[in-house]
Structure formats: C-alpha cells, structure tokens
Motif scaffolding. Structure first.
Motif, PDB file in Angstrom:
ATOM      1  N   ARG A  51      27.426 -37.332 -11.207  1.00 36.74           N
ATOM      2  CA  ARG A  51      27.021 -37.235 -12.603  1.00 36.74           C
ATOM      3  C   ARG A  51      27.979 -36.322 -13.342  1.00 36.74           C
ATOM      4  O   ARG A  51      28.515 -35.377 -12.773  1.00 36.74           O
ATOM      5  CB  ARG A  51      25.601 -36.701 -12.707  1.00 36.74           C
ATOM      6  CG  ARG A  51      24.583 -37.659 -12.120  1.00 36.74           C
ATOM      7  CD  ARG A  51      23.190 -37.181 -12.268  1.00 36.74           C
ATOM      8  NE  ARG A  51      22.990 -36.030 -11.378  1.00 36.74           N
ATOM      9  CZ  ARG A  51      21.938 -35.239 -11.419  1.00 36.74           C
ATOM     10  NH1 ARG A  51      20.987 -35.433 -12.290  1.00 36.74           N
ATOM     11  NH2 ARG A  51      21.824 -34.235 -10.585  1.00 36.74           N
ATOM     12  N   GLU A  62      25.628 -35.160 -18.337  1.00 37.74           N
ATOM     13  CA  GLU A  62      24.396 -35.725 -17.781  1.00 37.74           C
ATOM     14  C   GLU A  62      23.548 -34.634 -17.113  1.00 37.74           C
ATOM     15  O   GLU A  62      22.326 -34.617 -17.262  1.00 37.74           O
ATOM     16  CB  GLU A  62      24.729 -36.817 -16.770  1.00 37.74           C
ATOM     17  CG  GLU A  62      25.303 -38.077 -17.398  1.00 37.74           C
ATOM     18  CD  GLU A  62      25.813 -39.063 -16.363  1.00 37.74           C
ATOM     19  OE1 GLU A  62      25.578 -40.268 -16.567  1.00 37.74           O
ATOM     20  OE2 GLU A  62      26.427 -38.635 -15.362  1.00 37.74           O
ATOM     21  N   ILE A  63      24.204 -33.750 -16.409  1.00 38.59           N
ATOM     22  CA  ILE A  63      23.486 -32.650 -15.745  1.00 38.59           C
ATOM     23  C   ILE A  63      22.844 -31.740 -16.790  1.00 38.59           C
ATOM     24  O   ILE A  63      21.679 -31.353 -16.659  1.00 38.59           O
ATOM     25  CB  ILE A  63      24.441 -31.863 -14.821  1.00 38.59           C
ATOM     26  CG1 ILE A  63      24.883 -32.750 -13.655  1.00 38.59           C
ATOM     27  CG2 ILE A  63      23.783 -30.577 -14.323  1.00 38.59           C
ATOM     28  CD1 ILE A  63      25.998 -32.177 -12.815  1.00 38.59           C
ATOM     29  N   ARG A 109      19.828 -33.457 -18.361  1.00 35.01           N
ATOM     30  CA  ARG A 109      18.665 -33.439 -17.454  1.00 35.01           C
ATOM     31  C   ARG A 109      18.047 -32.045 -17.398  1.00 35.01           C
ATOM     32  O   ARG A 109      16.822 -31.895 -17.413  1.00 35.01           O
ATOM     33  CB  ARG A 109      19.089 -33.894 -16.052  1.00 35.01           C
ATOM     34  CG  ARG A 109      17.956 -33.925 -15.067  1.00 35.01           C
ATOM     35  CD  ARG A 109      16.915 -34.970 -15.437  1.00 35.01           C
ATOM     36  NE  ARG A 109      15.882 -34.987 -14.409  1.00 35.01           N
ATOM     37  CZ  ARG A 109      14.598 -35.132 -14.652  1.00 35.01           C
ATOM     38  NH1 ARG A 109      14.168 -35.322 -15.878  1.00 35.01           N
ATOM     39  NH2 ARG A 109      13.727 -35.124 -13.673  1.00 35.01           N
ATOM     40  N   ASP A 167      18.095 -29.863 -19.782  1.00 33.64           N
ATOM     41  CA  ASP A 167      17.380 -29.702 -21.050  1.00 33.64           C
ATOM     42  C   ASP A 167      16.033 -30.423 -21.020  1.00 33.64           C
ATOM     43  O   ASP A 167      15.034 -29.894 -21.513  1.00 33.64           O
ATOM     44  CB  ASP A 167      18.225 -30.213 -22.216  1.00 33.64           C
ATOM     45  CG  ASP A 167      19.389 -29.297 -22.548  1.00 33.64           C
ATOM     46  OD1 ASP A 167      19.361 -28.114 -22.138  1.00 33.64           O
ATOM     47  OD2 ASP A 167      20.341 -29.771 -23.212  1.00 33.64           O
ATOM     48  N   GLU A 168      16.004 -31.624 -20.442  1.00 34.46           N
ATOM     49  CA  GLU A 168      14.746 -32.369 -20.326  1.00 34.46           C
ATOM     50  C   GLU A 168      13.730 -31.576 -19.502  1.00 34.46           C
ATOM     51  O   GLU A 168      12.564 -31.461 -19.882  1.00 34.46           O
ATOM     52  CB  GLU A 168      14.980 -33.716 -19.646  1.00 34.46           C
ATOM     53  CG  GLU A 168      15.700 -34.741 -20.474  1.00 34.46           C
ATOM     54  CD  GLU A 168      16.029 -35.983 -19.654  1.00 34.46           C
ATOM     55  OE1 GLU A 168      15.370 -36.226 -18.604  1.00 34.46           O
ATOM     56  OE2 GLU A 168      16.942 -36.727 -20.058  1.00 34.46           O
ATOM     57  N   LEU A 169      14.184 -31.031 -18.383  1.00 31.23           N
ATOM     58  CA  LEU A 169      13.288 -30.258 -17.522  1.00 31.23           C
ATOM     59  C   LEU A 169      12.821 -28.978 -18.210  1.00 31.23           C
ATOM     60  O   LEU A 169      11.646 -28.605 -18.103  1.00 31.23           O
ATOM     61  CB  LEU A 169      13.981 -29.939 -16.190  1.00 31.23           C
ATOM     62  CG  LEU A 169      14.253 -31.143 -15.294  1.00 31.23           C
ATOM     63  CD1 LEU A 169      15.115 -30.737 -14.103  1.00 31.23           C
ATOM     64  CD2 LEU A 169      12.956 -31.780 -14.828  1.00 31.23           C
TER      65      LEU A 169
END
Length: 90
Positions: free
Chosen positions: A4, A8-9, A12, A14-16
């Motif tokens: 990735r 992308e990391i 992700r 930020d989503e978490l």
C-alpha cells in the motif's frame, strides 16, 4: 500481500482514528466477550499489579513496626510464610 502507498496507509489510519473518536457505546458493549488470550493477559497483568501493591503495603507495614505474625494474618498466611515471601524487600 499487496503493498500500500503511504497515502493509503494514512487514509486508513484516519478512518480508524475517526471511528475511535466517534465511538458511541451501545448497551451491552461492556459485556462483550473478551478473546481468551486477552483475558489471560489481562488477568496476569492484574495479578502482577496486585502483587506489587501487596509488596509495597507489606513494606510500609514493616516500616511501621507491624510484626510478621500480623502481616501474615492480614494476608491469610503465617507470619513465617509472609517473612519468607516479603522479607527480602522489607
């Protein structure tokens, strides 16, 4: 395994972070089952913490001239057993 990109990391992560910050516990969440290995680790950590607290309390009691017999009675053992277990630190 797919590699990735940094973007992308970060996305992700930020989503978490958003999911964590916006988490709203539901009724029953506190009773959710804990995976067995986590339960064992948590119990071991609690035991270690309690043992450290007990050792510190025994040291304090001995500094205040509490007898080994009294210490033993307080922790449910004999004075000799208490002295053998905690005497090196007291």
């Amino acid at each position: 395994m797919t590699r990735r990109s940094i973007e992308e990391i970060k996305a992700r992560a930020d989503e978490l972070a958003d999911a964590f910050e916006n988490y709203d516990p539901k009724p029953g969440d506190q009773d959710a089952p804990v995976p067995p290995v986590l339960a064992v680790k948590l119990a071991a950590w609690r035991r270690d913490t309690a043992e450290q607290e007990l050792a510190e309390a025994v040291l304090s009691a001995r500094e205040q001239r509490m007898s080994w017999r009294e210490v033993g009675e307080a922790i449910g053992t004999s004075g000799e057993a208490a002295r053998q277990r905690y005497g090196a630190s007291a």
